[in-house]
Write a protein that holds these residues in place. Structure first.
Motif, PDB file in Angstrom:
ATOM      1  N   UNK A   1       0.834  -1.207   0.000  1.00 18.20           N
ATOM      2  CA  UNK A   1       0.000   0.000   0.000  1.00 18.20           C
ATOM      3  C   UNK A   1       0.864   1.250   0.000  1.00 18.20           C
ATOM      4  N   UNK A   2       1.976   1.207   0.716  1.00 18.03           N
ATOM      5  CA  UNK A   2       2.900   2.351   0.715  1.00 18.03           C
ATOM      6  C   UNK A   2       3.411   2.617  -0.689  1.00 18.03           C
ATOM      7  N   UNK A   3       3.732   1.554  -1.415  1.00 17.17           N
ATOM      8  CA  UNK A   3       4.216   1.704  -2.780  1.00 17.17           C
ATOM      9  C   UNK A   3       3.172   2.394  -3.654  1.00 17.17           C
ATOM     10  N   UNK A   4       1.907   1.966  -3.557  1.00 16.56           N
ATOM     11  CA  UNK A   4       0.866   2.587  -4.372  1.00 16.56           C
ATOM     12  C   UNK A   4       0.650   4.045  -3.982  1.00 16.56           C
ATOM     13  N   UNK A   5       0.737   4.359  -2.681  1.00 15.71           N
ATOM     14  CA  UNK A   5       0.571   5.757  -2.264  1.00 15.71           C
ATOM     15  C   UNK A   5       1.710   6.634  -2.782  1.00 15.71           C
ATOM     16  N   UNK A   6       2.903   6.085  -2.868  1.00 14.00           N
ATOM     17  CA  UNK A   6       4.022   6.837  -3.431  1.00 14.00           C
ATOM     18  C   UNK A   6       3.785   7.114  -4.919  1.00 14.00           C
TER      19      UNK A   6
ATOM     20  N   UNK B   1      -2.828  10.545 -11.551  1.00  8.91           N
ATOM     21  CA  UNK B   1      -3.146   9.190 -11.102  1.00  8.91           C
ATOM     22  C   UNK B   1      -4.502   9.181 -10.426  1.00  8.91           C
ATOM     23  N   UNK B   2      -5.232   8.077 -10.592  1.00  3.55           N
ATOM     24  CA  UNK B   2      -6.486   7.851  -9.876  1.00  3.55           C
ATOM     25  C   UNK B   2      -6.268   6.654  -8.958  1.00  3.55           C
ATOM     26  N   UNK B   3      -6.770   6.749  -7.730  1.00  2.00           N
ATOM     27  CA  UNK B   3      -6.381   5.813  -6.681  1.00  2.00           C
ATOM     28  C   UNK B   3      -7.602   5.316  -5.912  1.00  2.00           C
ATOM     29  N   UNK B   4      -7.708   3.990  -5.758  1.00  2.00           N
ATOM     30  CA  UNK B   4      -8.713   3.401  -4.878  1.00  2.00           C
ATOM     31  C   UNK B   4      -7.984   2.955  -3.619  1.00  2.00           C
ATOM     32  N   UNK B   5      -8.220   3.612  -2.475  1.00  2.00           N
ATOM     33  CA  UNK B   5      -7.479   3.269  -1.264  1.00  2.00           C
ATOM     34  C   UNK B   5      -7.940   1.947  -0.670  1.00  2.00           C
ATOM     35  N   UNK B   6      -7.099   1.405   0.195  1.00  2.00           N
ATOM     36  CA  UNK B   6      -7.439   0.161   0.878  1.00  2.00           C
ATOM     37  C   UNK B   6      -8.665   0.347   1.765  1.00  2.00           C
ATOM     38  N   UNK B   7      -8.807   1.525   2.346  1.00  2.00           N
ATOM     39  CA  UNK B   7      -9.966   1.824   3.194  1.00  2.00           C
ATOM     40  C   UNK B   7     -10.607   3.119   2.708  1.00  2.00           C
TER      41      UNK B   7
ATOM     42  N   UNK C   1      -3.758   4.209 -13.057  1.00  3.25           N
ATOM     43  CA  UNK C   1      -4.834   3.738 -12.187  1.00  3.25           C
ATOM     44  C   UNK C   1      -4.226   2.820 -11.135  1.00  3.25           C
ATOM     45  N   UNK C   2      -4.522   3.085  -9.862  1.00  2.00           N
ATOM     46  CA  UNK C   2      -3.946   2.351  -8.742  1.00  2.00           C
ATOM     47  C   UNK C   2      -5.069   1.741  -7.918  1.00  2.00           C
ATOM     48  N   UNK C   3      -5.063   0.421  -7.781  1.00  2.00           N
ATOM     49  CA  UNK C   3      -6.132  -0.311  -7.101  1.00  2.00           C
ATOM     50  C   UNK C   3      -5.542  -1.058  -5.914  1.00  2.00           C
ATOM     51  N   UNK C   4      -5.836  -0.581  -4.710  1.00  2.00           N
ATOM     52  CA  UNK C   4      -5.293  -1.186  -3.491  1.00  2.00           C
ATOM     53  C   UNK C   4      -6.385  -2.017  -2.816  1.00  2.00           C
ATOM     54  N   UNK C   5      -6.364  -3.325  -3.038  1.00  2.00           N
ATOM     55  CA  UNK C   5      -7.389  -4.227  -2.497  1.00  2.00           C
ATOM     56  C   UNK C   5      -8.797  -3.737  -2.874  1.00  2.00           C
TER      57      UNK C   5
END
Length: 282
Positions: A42-47, A65-71, A143-147
């Motif tokens: 998750x840290x990698x995707x946030x970076x 970038x568009x990001x779906x967070x873990x929470x 596009x970043x998809x975290x869980x």
């Protein structure tokens, strides 16, 4: 998108979460990031998203970038539609485009009837669909998809599978983390593992779970300008030239919908000539 010698730790004397990470991913790539819980995925995707800054090294993105967070925080003072509209405007979309795309994704996830419901009153699964939609409406370069699949019903998971493949087919760069090792198997261009030392190394992808004896669909398309089709398409179809600019694509039936969407929404533009189930080997 490129990460060069990237490291991350919290505090001067803190433990290195990531260390000397090297990663390059270009347009059209669909990349899995794997690793144990707490390894730094998750840290990698946030970076990459720019939410956090690296302690060492450099992160270069080709665009927003568009990001779906873990929470996803559901206790926001908006209903689903107005929240998506605001996120779309933040991404630089016009109000009309943001409304149209928001409606399309709410409908595709089967929650159009809850567009006016406050986020705080939505179920966890429905909130997760909104969380995913807010990233997809942007059609961002990265596009970043975290869980992002966690909490979704099977139908919505399939929609997100298709959406991730479509974004890559349209020239986006997609990085994803998911607890299911078979997620998007057969569609990814690369996979990496975050190790216990915080480093990143190539990982082997699991084989695609498709019945080799199952039904096959044939999709015939015409590419008017003669441009080559993307190298990686959903389902890894077998291509056969038909003469001129026409091509026949044979794909397992389970991937035919995703392939059609990628062809119709991606680049180059194509014209679908025929869609049929293969009955006999030609």
């Amino acid at each position: 998108m490129e990460l060069t010698a990237v490291g991350k730790r919290y505090g001067r004397g803190g433990r290195w979460i990531l260390r000397d990470v090297q990663l390059a991913a270009g347009p059209g790539e669909l990349v899995r990031i794997a690793g144990a819980n707490g390894s730094g995925k998750s840290t990698l995707l946030r970076l990459v998203a720019g939410i956090e800054r690296p302690s060492t090294g450099r992160v270069v993105r080709p665009g927003a970038a568009a990001y779906v967070p873990e929470r996803f925080p559901p206790a926001l003072p908006f209903d689903a539609a107005s929240y998506l509209l605001r996120v779309g405007r933040v991404h630089g979309l016009s109000e009309a485009v943001a409304r149209r795309r928001s409606g399309e994704w709410l409908d595709r996830f089967g929650i159009a009837d809850r567009a006016g419901t406050p986020l705080s009153r939505l179920s966890k699964g429905t909130c997760q669909k909104v969380a995913v939609a807010q990233a997809l409406i942007a059609e961002a370069r990265v596009l970043l998809l975290d869980e992002a699949w966690t909490g979704l019903d099977p139908g919505a998971r399939a929609v997100l599978d298709e959406a991730a493949a479509e974004r890559a087919a349209a020239g986006g760069t997609v990085l994803f983390v998911d607890h299911d090792p078979a997620r998007l198997a057969g569609r990814t261009s690369a996979a990496y593992l975050v190790g216990a030392d915080g480093g990143l190394r190539p990982a082997q992808e699991p084989p695609e779970a498709v019945d080799p004896g199952g039904p096959v669909m044939e999709i015939e398309v015409d590419v008017p300008d003669g441009a080559p089709l993307p190298e990686r398409l959903p389902g890894a179809p077998e291509a056969t030239a038909l003469g001129g600019t026409a091509v026949r694509l044979a794909v397992p039936a389970a991937h035919s919908d995703a392939l059609l969407r990628s062809l119709l929404l991606g680049r180059p533009a194509v014209r679908v000539l025929a869609v049929r189930r293969r009955e006999e080997e030609r």
